[in-house]
Design a protein around this motif. Structure first.
Motif, PDB file in Angstrom:
ATOM      1  N   CYS A 168       6.105  14.113 -11.935  1.00  0.00           N
ATOM      2  CA  CYS A 168       6.165  12.994 -11.607  1.00  0.00           C
ATOM      3  C   CYS A 168       8.093  12.756 -11.885  1.00  0.00           C
ATOM      4  N   PHE A 169       8.598  13.121 -12.156  1.00  0.00           N
ATOM      5  CA  PHE A 169       9.958  13.116 -12.587  1.00  0.00           C
ATOM      6  C   PHE A 169      11.101  12.938 -11.410  1.00  0.00           C
ATOM      7  N   LEU A 170       9.951  14.298 -10.589  1.00  0.00           N
ATOM      8  CA  LEU A 170      10.981  14.184  -9.048  1.00  0.00           C
ATOM      9  C   LEU A 170      10.779  13.519  -8.501  1.00  0.00           C
ATOM     10  N   SER A 171       8.884  12.752  -8.635  1.00  0.00           N
ATOM     11  CA  SER A 171       8.326  11.978  -7.473  1.00  0.00           C
ATOM     12  C   SER A 171       8.659  10.578  -7.387  1.00  0.00           C
ATOM     13  N   PHE A 172       9.547  10.044  -8.789  1.00  0.00           N
ATOM     14  CA  PHE A 172      10.016   8.596  -8.850  1.00  0.00           C
ATOM     15  C   PHE A 172      11.572   9.096  -7.776  1.00  0.00           C
ATOM     16  N   VAL A 173      12.147   9.845  -8.019  1.00  0.00           N
ATOM     17  CA  VAL A 173      13.465  10.533  -7.308  1.00  0.00           C
ATOM     18  C   VAL A 173      13.365  10.245  -6.219  1.00  0.00           C
ATOM     19  N   VAL A 174      12.170  10.457  -6.345  1.00  0.00           N
ATOM     20  CA  VAL A 174      11.420  10.926  -3.663  1.00  0.00           C
ATOM     21  C   VAL A 174      11.383   9.179  -3.524  1.00  0.00           C
ATOM     22  N   LEU A 175      10.665   8.323  -4.482  1.00  0.00           N
ATOM     23  CA  LEU A 175       9.749   7.751  -3.964  1.00  0.00           C
ATOM     24  C   LEU A 175      11.585   6.246  -3.648  1.00  0.00           C
TER      25      LEU A 175
ATOM     26  N   THR B  90      11.917   0.787 -10.303  1.00  0.00           N
ATOM     27  CA  THR B  90      11.597   2.251 -10.094  1.00  0.00           C
ATOM     28  C   THR B  90      12.677   3.241 -11.129  1.00  0.00           C
ATOM     29  N   VAL B  91      14.354   2.502 -11.117  1.00  0.00           N
ATOM     30  CA  VAL B  91      14.142   3.226 -11.884  1.00  0.00           C
ATOM     31  C   VAL B  91      14.038   3.698 -13.764  1.00  0.00           C
TER      32      VAL B  91
ATOM     33  N   LEU C 133      -0.298   7.880 -14.672  1.00  0.00           N
ATOM     34  CA  LEU C 133       0.099   9.531 -14.506  1.00  0.00           C
ATOM     35  C   LEU C 133       1.053  10.110 -16.267  1.00  0.00           C
ATOM     36  N   ASN C 134       2.491   9.196 -15.681  1.00  0.00           N
ATOM     37  CA  ASN C 134       2.989   9.857 -16.651  1.00  0.00           C
ATOM     38  C   ASN C 134       3.356   9.557 -17.667  1.00  0.00           C
ATOM     39  N   GLY C 135       2.383   9.007 -18.509  1.00  0.00           N
ATOM     40  CA  GLY C 135       2.082   8.640 -19.677  1.00  0.00           C
ATOM     41  C   GLY C 135       1.016   9.777 -19.523  1.00  0.00           C
ATOM     42  N   MET C 136       0.018  10.096 -19.033  1.00  0.00           N
ATOM     43  CA  MET C 136      -1.041  11.249 -19.143  1.00  0.00           C
ATOM     44  C   MET C 136      -0.603  12.242 -19.776  1.00  0.00           C
TER      45      MET C 136
ATOM     46  N   PHE D 212       0.523  -1.389  -0.200  1.00  0.00           N
ATOM     47  CA  PHE D 212      -0.215  -0.027  -0.102  1.00  0.00           C
ATOM     48  C   PHE D 212       0.719   1.417  -0.488  1.00  0.00           C
ATOM     49  N   ASN D 213       2.212   1.722   1.063  1.00  0.00           N
ATOM     50  CA  ASN D 213       2.601   2.178   1.104  1.00  0.00           C
ATOM     51  C   ASN D 213       3.672   2.829   0.100  1.00  0.00           C
ATOM     52  N   ILE D 214       4.175   0.990  -0.954  1.00  0.00           N
ATOM     53  CA  ILE D 214       5.505   2.052  -1.676  1.00  0.00           C
ATOM     54  C   ILE D 214       5.185   1.399  -3.110  1.00  0.00           C
ATOM     55  N   ILE D 215       3.959   0.408  -3.248  1.00  0.00           N
ATOM     56  CA  ILE D 215       3.987  -0.728  -4.744  1.00  0.00           C
ATOM     57  C   ILE D 215       2.334   0.587  -5.118  1.00  0.00           C
ATOM     58  N   THR D 216       1.812   1.090  -4.621  1.00  0.00           N
ATOM     59  CA  THR D 216       0.478   1.529  -4.908  1.00  0.00           C
ATOM     60  C   THR D 216       0.781   3.223  -5.672  1.00  0.00           C
ATOM     61  N   PRO D 217       1.478   3.701  -4.645  1.00  0.00           N
ATOM     62  CA  PRO D 217       2.127   5.090  -4.708  1.00  0.00           C
ATOM     63  C   PRO D 217       2.945   5.013  -6.495  1.00  0.00           C
TER      64      PRO D 217
END
Length: 436
Positions: A283-290, A312-313, A262-265, A250-255
């Motif tokens: 979106c790019f910075l969100s992946f970096v944070v995750l 994630t990478v 959202l990335n392709g939208m 719930f806290n890692i895979i779902t986000p």
């Protein structure tokens, strides 16, 4: 008066018997201590075996009490276990006596409570138990609170110390958070060889009757063995634990999955809104944070690396490429209409539009051709010829292609390309996780 006398005599008899039994218990304890301190020399450091050519057999069983924590970052496991050790103490025979006559407890009619003694730790011999692969230093087992019970009728000693195990354990986070960890730790009697002391067990697994469940981990398998390694008898315990993945899913895979969608939208976002670059960079910075959050939960080693880190990478690379393509697409959209569109782009767009739009548009124009009533009376071949002429005139119409049209077509291509690419990587990521 007789009743009172009877009660008084009964109480006196009970008091005398209790005093006698207590005295006999102290006498047996003193006798045992005399055997261990004969000649003012303590024998507690020597294995109490009459025949020194035969190894002392120590029976062992292990209770798993609690799994406190498993830390994959530091590579350690923290749990509580109970060691159940028993052996036959032959200190009486070593002094030339027989157990059947050495103690008062062997007399007929002795209460069961007086047939054994609780002896403080360190007063008689016990194995010098050590946890070999402790996290910080070799941990010695025992202490003043863990007394030994000496059976006065059989000379059988039982010792049940509780052990706080803080041991090293190499983590395997390949399938995190659906990972399974197997940890092993070893106990031995420090300084004793297999010819002096030999551990034995009649169990192949740990006893879980007193185990308290852990909220993050569940025990899926365990084993116990007593091998001889480097001329020393050891107790090897192995425990396999499975992570309960719901919290982490719930806290890692779902986000991550939501960000992937959202990335392709971004390619459906109108160019005129001016929010495309800001959306894609977010979106790019969100992946970096995750990714940073996930790496904080992983051990600082390159082997093995969790699949979720690879995934994630990859999604972060997709997002960075997405941002670069959005910039190029916006530059294309805002080019002056006077700039000529390359022929390869023109050919592709004309092909796509001819296959979709032009056919419908020509059909509509043909339907709008005005037919006079007198044309109905003409010969069919003449009418067919007129219609053919009108169709050819329509086909001669040129389709004007601008850079804006090219940008719109590029949006469609990129959207489906990113959609297929991200779905492929997601499937490749999920299949190994659910196949374990």
């Amino acid at each position: 008066m007789d009743k009172l006398l009877y009660i008084f005599l009964t109480c006196c008899s009970i008091g005398i018997n209790a005093t006698t039994l207590y005295s006999e218990l102290l006498s047996d304890y003193d006798t045992l201590m005399e055997f261990y301190n004969s000649g003012n020399n303590s024998r507690k450091d020597f294995i109490p075996k009459a025949n020194v050519s035969v190894a002392m057999d120590v029976s062992v069983s292990v209770d798993l009490l609690a799994l406190n924590d498993f830390n994959e970052v530091s590579g350690s496991i923290d749990l509580m276990i109970g060691l159940n050790l028993s052996w036959t103490d032959e200190i009486v025979q070593c002094n030339g006596y027989d157990v059947a006559t050495a103690f008062n407890a062997t007399a007929i009619g002795t209460p069961d409570a007086l047939k054994s003694l609780l002896v403080p730790y360190g007063k008689i011999w016990s194995p010098n138990m050590v946890l070999l692969n402790a996290m910080d230093s070799a941990t010695t087992i025992g202490g003043s609170i863990y007394k030994l019970r000496f059976d006065l009728t059989e000379a059988l000693v039982t010792w049940n110390p509780k052990v706080h195990v803080y041991s090293s354990c190499t983590p395997d986070v390949t399938y995190y958070p659906f990972d399974r960890q197997t940890c092993s730790f070893t106990f031995l009697s420090w300084g004793n060889t297999a010819s002096e002391l030999l551990f034995k067990t009649d169990r192949s697994t740990l006893n879980l009757d007193s185990y308290s469940e852990n909220g993050e981990w569940k025990v899926s398998n365990n084993a116990i063995s007593v091998p001889t390694v480097n001329s020393q008898s050891q107790i090897e315990i192995s425990i396999t634990i499975d992570r309960r993945p719901l919290y982490f899913a719930f806290n890692i895979i779902t986000p991550i999955m939501v960000l992937v969608i959202l990335n392709g939208m971004v390619f459906w976002l109108p160019v005129e809104s001016g929010e495309r670059i800001g959306f894609s960079v977010t979106c790019f910075l969100s992946f970096v944070v995750l990714l940073n959050m996930i790496m904080d939960m992983m051990p600082k080693s390159s082997s093995p690396i969790a699949y979720i880190c690879f995934y994630t990478v990859c999604m972060m690379v997709f997002s960075g490429l997405n941002t670069a393509l959005v910039i190029l697409q916006m530059r294309m959209f805002h080019k002056p209409e006077t700039d000529e569109v390359p022929k390869c782009i023109l050919s592709y767009i004309r092909f796509m539009k001819c296959q979709t739009c032009k056919r419908d548009r020509n059909k509509d124009k043909i339907n709008l051709i005005k037919v006079e009533p007198s044309d109905v009376l003409e010969r069919p071949q003449n009418r067919k010829k007129d219609v053919k002429i009108d169709e050819s005139n329509v086909k001669k119409e040129e389709i004007t292609i601008t850079w804006q049209d090219a940008a719109d077509e590029l949006d469609k291509i990129l959207f489906f390309t990113f959609l297929i690419g991200q779905m492929t990587f997601t499937i490749l990521f999920l299949v190994p996780l659910f196949s374990i």
